[in-house]
Design a protein around this motif. Structure first.
Motif, PDB file in Angstrom:
ATOM      1  N   GLU A 119     -13.375  -3.162  13.488  1.00  0.00           N
ATOM      2  CA  GLU A 119     -12.617  -3.227  14.735  1.00  0.00           C
ATOM      3  C   GLU A 119     -12.271  -1.815  15.217  1.00  0.00           C
ATOM      4  O   GLU A 119     -12.340  -1.525  16.413  1.00  0.00           O
ATOM      5  CB  GLU A 119     -11.344  -4.051  14.533  1.00  0.00           C
ATOM      6  CG  GLU A 119     -10.551  -4.263  15.791  1.00  0.00           C
ATOM      7  CD  GLU A 119      -9.309  -5.108  15.569  1.00  0.00           C
ATOM      8  OE1 GLU A 119      -8.568  -5.293  16.549  1.00  0.00           O
ATOM      9  OE2 GLU A 119      -9.062  -5.577  14.444  1.00  0.00           O
ATOM     10  N   GLU A 122     -15.288  -0.362  16.823  1.00  0.00           N
ATOM     11  CA  GLU A 122     -15.507  -0.977  18.141  1.00  0.00           C
ATOM     12  C   GLU A 122     -14.547  -0.396  19.186  1.00  0.00           C
ATOM     13  O   GLU A 122     -14.931  -0.193  20.334  1.00  0.00           O
ATOM     14  CB  GLU A 122     -15.356  -2.496  18.060  1.00  0.00           C
ATOM     15  CG  GLU A 122     -16.485  -3.181  17.330  1.00  0.00           C
ATOM     16  CD  GLU A 122     -17.855  -2.897  17.926  1.00  0.00           C
ATOM     17  OE1 GLU A 122     -17.994  -2.956  19.172  1.00  0.00           O
ATOM     18  OE2 GLU A 122     -18.790  -2.607  17.151  1.00  0.00           O
ATOM     19  N   LYS A 125     -15.894   2.978  20.182  1.00  0.00           N
ATOM     20  CA  LYS A 125     -17.042   2.830  21.071  1.00  0.00           C
ATOM     21  C   LYS A 125     -16.627   2.387  22.464  1.00  0.00           C
ATOM     22  O   LYS A 125     -17.180   2.835  23.456  1.00  0.00           O
ATOM     23  CB  LYS A 125     -18.046   1.837  20.468  1.00  0.00           C
ATOM     24  CG  LYS A 125     -18.762   2.415  19.273  1.00  0.00           C
ATOM     25  CD  LYS A 125     -19.610   1.480  18.441  1.00  0.00           C
ATOM     26  CE  LYS A 125     -20.157   0.252  18.981  1.00  0.00           C
ATOM     27  NZ  LYS A 125     -20.963  -0.527  18.008  1.00  0.00           N
ATOM     28  N   ARG A 126     -15.630   1.517  22.561  1.00  0.00           N
ATOM     29  CA  ARG A 126     -15.181   0.987  23.845  1.00  0.00           C
ATOM     30  C   ARG A 126     -14.316   1.988  24.617  1.00  0.00           C
ATOM     31  O   ARG A 126     -14.394   2.083  25.836  1.00  0.00           O
ATOM     32  CB  ARG A 126     -14.406  -0.305  23.604  1.00  0.00           C
ATOM     33  CG  ARG A 126     -13.919  -0.979  24.860  1.00  0.00           C
ATOM     34  CD  ARG A 126     -13.130  -2.248  24.597  1.00  0.00           C
ATOM     35  NE  ARG A 126     -11.862  -1.927  23.933  1.00  0.00           N
ATOM     36  CZ  ARG A 126     -11.456  -2.476  22.795  1.00  0.00           C
ATOM     37  NH1 ARG A 126     -12.192  -3.357  22.173  1.00  0.00           N
ATOM     38  NH2 ARG A 126     -10.296  -2.137  22.270  1.00  0.00           N
TER      39      ARG A 126
END
Length: 148
Positions: A119, A122, A125-126
């Motif tokens: 998580e 992620e 990356k986001r």
């Protein structure tokens, strides 16, 4: 314990980050890393043994260490490195996590990391792209004379 994470496939974001001034780029990385470690921070607090409440109330996510932690942590010489720390800062966390002579281990930090590490990646990356864009726009406005 130091955990290193290698991320591949973010070449365009790395180039965009390289176009910022070094201080701005470090700020971007710090903000994104702090945001990415929030789920881990919540998870270890939930898993911590709830004896007195001191353990789960200690620590957090940030860029500073306590004096004791700083003495034990060797700083990297690389000036481009951004370090963000997360977890408990109560010395009682170590025997709880690993056990001691008269008590068994009650791991809570490692299981929390194992649950949330994907998580965290992620979130990086986001959030990295939009944070770079916001910072670059803010820097351009300031360079043009409009403070905000």
């Amino acid at each position: 314990m130091t955990v290193r994470v290698k991320v591949e496939g973010l070449r365009d974001l790395d180039r965009a980050l390289g176009q910022l001034k070094p201080a701005l780029a470090k700020g971007v990385l710090r903000r994104v890393a702090v945001k990415a470690l929030q789920p881990f921070d919540k998870a270890w607090r939930e898993k911590a043994p709830h004896l007195t409440g001191n353990l789960e109330d200690s620590g957090g996510v940030g860029t500073k260490l306590t004096r004791r932690q700083a003495q034990m942590n060797r700083r990297r010489e690389d000036r481009d490195t951004v370090e963000v720390f997360a977890g408990p800062n109560d010395p009682a966390a170590v025997p709880e996590e690993f056990g001691w002579e008269n008590g068994r281990a009650q791991p809570f930090v490692r299981p929390a990391w194992d649950e949330t590490k994907h998580e965290a990646l992620e979130i990086v990356k986001r959030e990295l792209g939009p944070e770079i864009t916001r910072t670059a726009e803010r820097a351009a406005r300031r360079a043009a004379g409009g403070r905000r």
